[in-house]
Design a protein around this motif. Sequence first.
Motif, PDB file in Angstrom:
ATOM      1  N   LYS A  52       0.856  -1.203   0.000  1.00 52.54           N
ATOM      2  CA  LYS A  52       0.000   0.000   0.000  1.00 52.54           C
ATOM      3  C   LYS A  52       0.882   1.239   0.000  1.00 52.54           C
ATOM      4  CE  LYS A  52      -2.904   2.526   3.234  1.00 52.54           C
ATOM      5  NZ  LYS A  52      -3.392   2.538   4.609  1.00 52.54           N
ATOM      6  N   ILE A  53       0.376   2.271  -0.694  1.00 56.64           N
ATOM      7  CA  ILE A  53       0.937   3.608  -0.571  1.00 56.64           C
ATOM      8  C   ILE A  53      -0.232   4.547  -0.305  1.00 56.64           C
ATOM      9  CG2 ILE A  53       0.926   3.992  -3.081  1.00 56.64           C
ATOM     10  CD1 ILE A  53       3.399   5.824  -2.658  1.00 56.64           C
ATOM     11  N   SER A  54      -0.062   5.415   0.675  1.00 56.95           N
ATOM     12  CA  SER A  54      -1.128   6.377   0.993  1.00 56.95           C
ATOM     13  C   SER A  54      -0.865   7.693   0.275  1.00 56.95           C
ATOM     14  CB  SER A  54      -1.202   6.630   2.502  1.00 56.95           C
ATOM     15  OG  SER A  54      -0.053   7.349   2.923  1.00 56.95           O
ATOM     16  N   GLN A  55      -1.911   8.471   0.109  1.00 59.34           N
ATOM     17  CA  GLN A  55      -1.742   9.777  -0.519  1.00 59.34           C
ATOM     18  C   GLN A  55      -0.847  10.662   0.342  1.00 59.34           C
ATOM     19  OE1 GLN A  55      -5.183  12.342  -1.015  1.00 59.34           O
ATOM     20  NE2 GLN A  55      -4.194  13.335  -2.745  1.00 59.34           N
ATOM     21  N   THR A  56      -0.989  10.579   1.648  1.00 54.55           N
ATOM     22  CA  THR A  56      -0.165  11.390   2.554  1.00 54.55           C
ATOM     23  C   THR A  56       1.314  11.089   2.340  1.00 54.55           C
ATOM     24  OG1 THR A  56      -1.932  11.393   4.184  1.00 54.55           O
ATOM     25  CG2 THR A  56       0.272  11.952   4.971  1.00 54.55           C
ATOM     26  N   TYR A  57       1.657   9.802   2.297  1.00 47.42           N
ATOM     27  CA  TYR A  57       3.051   9.416   2.085  1.00 47.42           C
ATOM     28  C   TYR A  57       3.530   9.875   0.709  1.00 47.42           C
ATOM     29  CZ  TYR A  57       7.312   6.694   1.923  1.00 47.42           C
ATOM     30  OH  TYR A  57       8.621   6.330   1.814  1.00 47.42           O
ATOM     31  N   TYR A  58       2.710   9.652  -0.309  1.00 54.16           N
ATOM     32  CA  TYR A  58       3.035  10.075  -1.672  1.00 54.16           C
ATOM     33  C   TYR A  58       3.331  11.580  -1.709  1.00 54.16           C
ATOM     34  CZ  TYR A  58       2.225  11.270  -6.596  1.00 54.16           C
ATOM     35  OH  TYR A  58       2.333  11.765  -7.868  1.00 54.16           O
ATOM     36  N   ASP A  59       2.459  12.385  -1.099  1.00 48.47           N
ATOM     37  CA  ASP A  59       2.634  13.840  -1.091  1.00 48.47           C
ATOM     38  C   ASP A  59       3.912  14.249  -0.365  1.00 48.47           C
ATOM     39  OD1 ASP A  59       0.253  14.163  -2.488  1.00 48.47           O
ATOM     40  OD2 ASP A  59      -0.922  14.651  -0.706  1.00 48.47           O
ATOM     41  N   GLU A  60       4.202  13.607   0.755  1.00 45.00           N
ATOM     42  CA  GLU A  60       5.397  13.947   1.525  1.00 45.00           C
ATOM     43  C   GLU A  60       6.677  13.585   0.757  1.00 45.00           C
ATOM     44  OE1 GLU A  60       5.683  15.586   4.483  1.00 45.00           O
ATOM     45  OE2 GLU A  60       3.517  15.890   4.419  1.00 45.00           O
ATOM     46  N   VAL A  61       6.677  12.419   0.149  1.00 48.36           N
ATOM     47  CA  VAL A  61       7.852  11.999  -0.628  1.00 48.36           C
ATOM     48  C   VAL A  61       8.060  12.938  -1.809  1.00 48.36           C
ATOM     49  CG1 VAL A  61       8.783  10.176  -2.108  1.00 48.36           C
ATOM     50  CG2 VAL A  61       7.778   9.605   0.116  1.00 48.36           C
ATOM     51  N   ARG A  62       6.989  13.309  -2.496  1.00 48.40           N
ATOM     52  CA  ARG A  62       7.112  14.211  -3.647  1.00 48.40           C
ATOM     53  C   ARG A  62       7.579  15.601  -3.223  1.00 48.40           C
ATOM     54  NH1 ARG A  62       6.632   9.796  -5.032  1.00 48.40           N
ATOM     55  NH2 ARG A  62       5.764   8.980  -6.937  1.00 48.40           N
ATOM     56  N   ALA A  63       7.279  15.982  -1.980  1.00 41.79           N
ATOM     57  CA  ALA A  63       7.729  17.276  -1.468  1.00 41.79           C
ATOM     58  C   ALA A  63       9.170  17.206  -0.962  1.00 41.79           C
ATOM     59  CB  ALA A  63       6.790  17.744  -0.352  1.00 41.79           C
TER      60      ALA A  63
END
Length: 150
Positions: free
Chosen positions: A133-144
């Motif tokens: 699983k990948i969460s949107q929160t994790y995705y957003d933080e990694v992209r930032a």
Amino acid sequence: MKYVGNSEPLTLDQVKEWLVVTENNYKTRGFGNYAIIDRYSNLLIGYCGLVYSKQIQKIELIYALNKQHWYLGFALEASNGMVAFGFEVLKLKAIYASIDPENSASENILKKLGFRYVFTENDEFGYPTRYYKISQTYYDEVRAGREVRE
């Protein structure tokens, strides 16, 4: 086909059913499965998409490539685009993926994308399946560019 379903090609009836389900997903959910086309040869080399998994009742990333196109970055590139589409366009809260426990190549792809292992259970054919699983929160933080822990 070693790591896809029960390793057997779909029957004609199963393909017809899959096409109906996929078309319905495009219409009702805004996503589905997409062809991966080699830009140089213009040949179909695989597929990648987002599907609704009845097994876990979650949105799942799926992909497969013809064997001669393994280890060339196509699966990672296509999957990265689908994950971005899921979070940035569809505004999903999480995306799951499932793999055969022996499929280390797919596990590496999922880890590069930021997926994390969550559980193992048998699939519809009774085979052990690892879910990530990948969460949107994790995705957003990694992209930032921020390190985060879920």
